[in-house]
Motif scaffolding. Structure first.
Motif, short mmCIF file in Angstrom:
data_model
loop_
_atom_site.label_atom_id
_atom_site.label_comp_id
_atom_site.label_asym_id
_atom_site.label_seq_id
_atom_site.Cartn_x
_atom_site.Cartn_y
_atom_site.Cartn_z
N SER A 1 -14.60 0.33 3.00
CA SER A 1 -15.67 0.07 2.03
C SER A 1 -17.02 0.02 2.73
O SER A 1 -18.03 0.47 2.17
CB SER A 1 -15.38 -1.20 1.24
N ILE A 2 -17.06 -0.50 3.97
CA ILE A 2 -18.33 -0.46 4.72
C ILE A 2 -18.77 0.99 4.92
O ILE A 2 -19.92 1.36 4.71
CB ILE A 2 -18.17 -1.15 6.09
N THR B 1 -17.90 3.66 3.22
CA THR B 1 -18.30 4.29 1.95
C THR B 1 -19.72 3.89 1.61
O THR B 1 -20.55 4.74 1.25
CB THR B 1 -17.36 3.84 0.82
N ASN B 2 -20.02 2.59 1.74
CA ASN B 2 -21.37 2.13 1.40
C ASN B 2 -22.42 2.76 2.31
O ASN B 2 -23.49 3.14 1.85
CB ASN B 2 -21.45 0.61 1.49
N ARG C 1 -21.42 -3.79 -9.91
CA ARG C 1 -20.12 -4.38 -9.68
C ARG C 1 -19.43 -4.75 -11.00
O ARG C 1 -18.25 -4.55 -11.17
CB ARG C 1 -20.27 -5.62 -8.79
N PRO D 1 -8.75 0.52 7.56
CA PRO D 1 -8.44 -0.70 6.82
C PRO D 1 -9.41 -0.84 5.66
O PRO D 1 -10.54 -0.34 5.73
CB PRO D 1 -8.68 -1.81 7.85
N LYS D 2 -8.98 -1.51 4.59
CA LYS D 2 -9.77 -1.58 3.36
C LYS D 2 -11.23 -1.94 3.59
O LYS D 2 -12.14 -1.33 3.06
CB LYS D 2 -9.14 -2.62 2.41
N LYS D 3 -11.46 -2.99 4.43
CA LYS D 3 -12.82 -3.46 4.63
C LYS D 3 -13.69 -2.41 5.29
O LYS D 3 -14.79 -2.10 4.85
CB LYS D 3 -12.80 -4.73 5.48
N LEU D 4 -13.15 -1.83 6.38
CA LEU D 4 -13.89 -0.80 7.10
C LEU D 4 -14.17 0.37 6.17
O LEU D 4 -15.28 0.93 6.17
CB LEU D 4 -13.09 -0.35 8.32
N GLU E 1 0.84 -1.18 0.00
CA GLU E 1 0.00 0.00 0.00
C GLU E 1 0.87 1.23 0.00
O GLU E 1 1.55 1.54 0.96
CB GLU E 1 -0.88 -0.01 1.24
#
Lengths: 357, 322
Positions: free
Chosen positions: B117-118, B120-121, A353, B112-115, A17
């Protein structure tokens, strides 16, 4: 330790990253972060338990307390320059928690209040002979749901072709006016919903051209839906590779055939997303419908003749009524509306998607 | 760069060589200009309704704060409402701008990436909540909470002129309405700022780190200046939304025909859009409807100008060009 340059490491280096050098942490840092989180929490819990400072005030005190604690922890681990970082991090987490709390609060209140209204009659009956004080067992919102469906369908029939045509103009025809067309579509997306209602009211209803009806409401909705459909469709058509277009033209197909038989089918799922987002944009708008579609307690199926009720208007009518049953009806309608919006939203996400196959 | 130009010229040539295509081209071009036609139509038709109002009342329609049709001559004007719309938007932006900036910083640089994206959604879902539902929520869930916050503000910071409250009534205040607007503005502003910050070149960020910058310094001297245009544009888009919002404000703001200059936690305020909805149902006759249409004309002008400036700024930063 020295390492020789190893070309095989380049891909792994690139995968790292690159924008987040601050995500590397030491153990000391983790410990001080833990302290910075636990100490203010303990103080606040103690204040809740053992002092008579009002609870709301304690919650307000928590943020500065947390800021100070994190600032000290950062100073201990990283020195003076860590303080700024810690303030940003604490505030950023605070803002994220704030937005989560708002969304969860909205959804939770919809579920907890709205679920009481749900019943078979509520979903299948209309509101003829129903007043705000009528108990919940009688009357429903089927007529309003039908009205919303009718109006959204009419507006989609009008706005979707025009919106897609606008997108085709921008990405396929590529005329000289492209920047201006985009600019006007953008500006149109900022038209307040109440103004869209007033526009249909002055031009068509006050002049007597059409009645207050589902059709008038559909026209007002179409004004709001058009920019969303056009912008999303444009973004999707842009993703269709130019090779497909030139390939079709090289095979001797005309421009129109290229668009209808190659470009649009290639972007099929994306176009569906555009339509869904357009519907989701308008489905809860209330103000334009108050002026163009009105309300009606009976079920209306003719889109041109009579005023017609819709879900947003039925919520609007029942808010702030002194009767708890009317308020519960408002929550019930809101729950159903939100479920529809959530389904549309999820569908758009799932389809979006893979925009172009 | 010769290839795309050439390609485009070929496409143009192919597009005009066939008669069916000429028809197709013309039809599509006409459809593309419908948005312009609608915008012009709104300006012309609402303007036509505003004209007689202006002839009768002159500029006093814009400078008076009153809504009384029983007197002779009538005393009506939307100054308080125009000012109220701006006050509510300012309150909304004061809350929403720092929140959206911090949110986007969290999403882009920290989470973190997952958080991310949650988050953002769920912010996008926040944008999808219809305003009537947000209004319902604000009326029954937010109101009692906000009443308490404002009481505390008044108790501890009452010496600041903004937090004066003489009446002791903390409901229907510009603060609550502005707070609800802020909830609507946050998703719009966040989606723009997030994208702009996300496009900060990684090389610049790494260079900043190599020079020994902390994250704070990097934001201050690299990311924020880099995305300044886009951030300003995003804020303006949010402002446009806040100026035009109707129903949610209608539920939580006590509309008074009086100018509430800066008492943000004092009950009563104004908003043009809300004025239109609240008077429309009980309009006394064609003249009052015409007055409301004139008010709508000025609301349209105000939001159109704000949005056009916003779009110019955002498109200049390249977000829309891609």
């Amino acid at each position: 330790m020295t390492t020789l340059f190893d070309p095989s490491r380049i891909p792994t280096l690139q995968q790292q990253e690159r924008t987040r050098p601050w995500s590397k942490r030491t153990k000391k840092f983790d410990v001080s972060v833990a302290l910075a989180v636990i100490v203010p929490l303990l103080i606040v819990v103690a204040m809740f338990q053992f002092s008579d400072i009002p609870d709301a005030l304690v919650m307000v005190i928590y943020l500065p307390l947390q800021l100070i604690a994190s600032g000290i922890a950062a100073y201990l681990t990283k020195g003076k320059r860590g303080i700024g970082d810690s303030l940003i991090i604490v505030n950023a987490i605070g803002a994220s928690i704030f937005s989560f709390v708002v969304i969860i609060s909205v959804i939770w209140s919809l579920l907890s209040h709205g679920i009481k209204a749900l019943s078979i009659p509520f979903l299948t009956q209309n509101s003829t002979y129903i007043s705000p004080s009528t108990p919940l067992e009688y009357g429903g919102i089927a007529h309003a749901a039908l009205g919303t469906l009718l109006i959204v369908a009419i507006s989609a029939l009008i706005a979707v072709p025009i919106g897609i045509a606008t997108a085709i103009y921008i990405t396929e025809v590529r005329g000289r006016a492209v920047p201006y067309v985009r600019f006007f579509v953008q500006s149109m997306s900022g038209v307040p919903s109440v103004v869209a209602g007033l526009f249909i009211l002055t031009t068509l209803i006050l002049t007597g051209a059409i009645n207050t009806s589902a059709f008038a409401g559909g026209l007002a909705y179409a004004i709001l839906m058009l920019p969303t459909v056009a912008r999303t469709a444009e973004e999707v058509l842009r993703l269709v590779p130019d090779d497909l277009r030139t390939g079709a033209l090289a095979l001797g197909s005309t421009r129109a055939r290229t668009v209808f038989q190659v470009v649009l089918p290639a972007a099929k799922t994306g176009i569906v997303t555009a339509i869904i987002l357009g519907v989701a944009r308008v489905i809860g708008e209330t103000a334009p419908l108050l002026m163009t579609a009105g309300k009606n307690d009976a079920t209306v199926t003719n889109p041109f003749s009579d005023p017609i009720s819709t879900l947003p208007v039925s919520i609007f009518e029942n808010v702030a009524q002194p009767y708890p049953d009317a308020v519960t009806r408002a929550w019930g309608s809101a729950l159903i509306l939100m479920v529809v919006v959530a389904i549309l939203f999820t569908a758009a996400r799932l389809i979006g998607r893979n925009k172009v196959k | 760069m010769a290839t795309p130009d050439l390609q485009q010229r070929d496409l143009q040539a192919a597009a005009t060589s066939h008669r069916g295509d000429r028809v197709f081209n013309r039809a599509i071009t006409v459809a593309a200009f419908i948005s312009l036609i609608i915008l012009a139509g709104i300006a012309i038709f609402l303007g036509a309704q505003a004209l007689p109002v202006f002839q009768e009342l002159g500029f006093s329609f814009l400078t008076t704060t009153a809504w009384d049709l029983t007197t002779d001559p009538v005393s009506v004007g939307i100054f308080g409402m125009l000012y109220g719309s701006i006050l509510l938007s300012v309150v909304a932006l004061v809350i929403a701008v720092p929140a959206s900036l911090l949110l986007s910083i969290f999403i882009v640089f920290l989470a973190p990436k997952k958080l991310a994206s949650i988050l953002t959604n769920s912010i996008d879902l926040m944008a999808a909540i219809p305003s009537v539902i947000l209004g319902l929520w604000a009326f029954y869930v937010l109101n009692p909470q906000a009443e308490e916050w404002q009481r505390l503000l008044n108790e501890y910071l009452g010496w600041i002129p903004f937090f004066e409250n003489a009446s002791g009534n903390f409901l229907g205040t510009p603060f609550i309405a502005g707070f609800v607007l802020a909830i609507m503005v946050i998703p719009i502003t966040t989606s723009v700022t997030r994208e702009v910050l996300g496009r900060t070149p990684p090389d610049l960020i790494n260079a900043a780190e190599a020079l020994g910058c902390s994250m704070w310094t990097m934001l201050r001297y690299v990311a924020l200046p880099y995305g300044r245009g886009g951030i300003v544009g995003g804020v303006m888009l949010g402002l446009g939304r806040a100026l035009g919002e109707t129903i949610a404000v209608f539920f939580v703001l006590k509309l008074v025909y009086d100018t509430n200059w800066y008492h943000v936690i004092e009950s009563g305020g104004g908003s043009v859009a809300t004025l239109i909805v609240s008077r429309f149902g009980e309009a006394s006759g064609p003249f009052e409807v015409q007055l409301l249409l004139a008010a709508g004309f000025f609301l349209f002008l105000m939001t159109l100008i704000v949005n056009m400036i916003a779009n110019l700024i955002v498109s200049r930063t390249g977000r829309l060009k891609k």
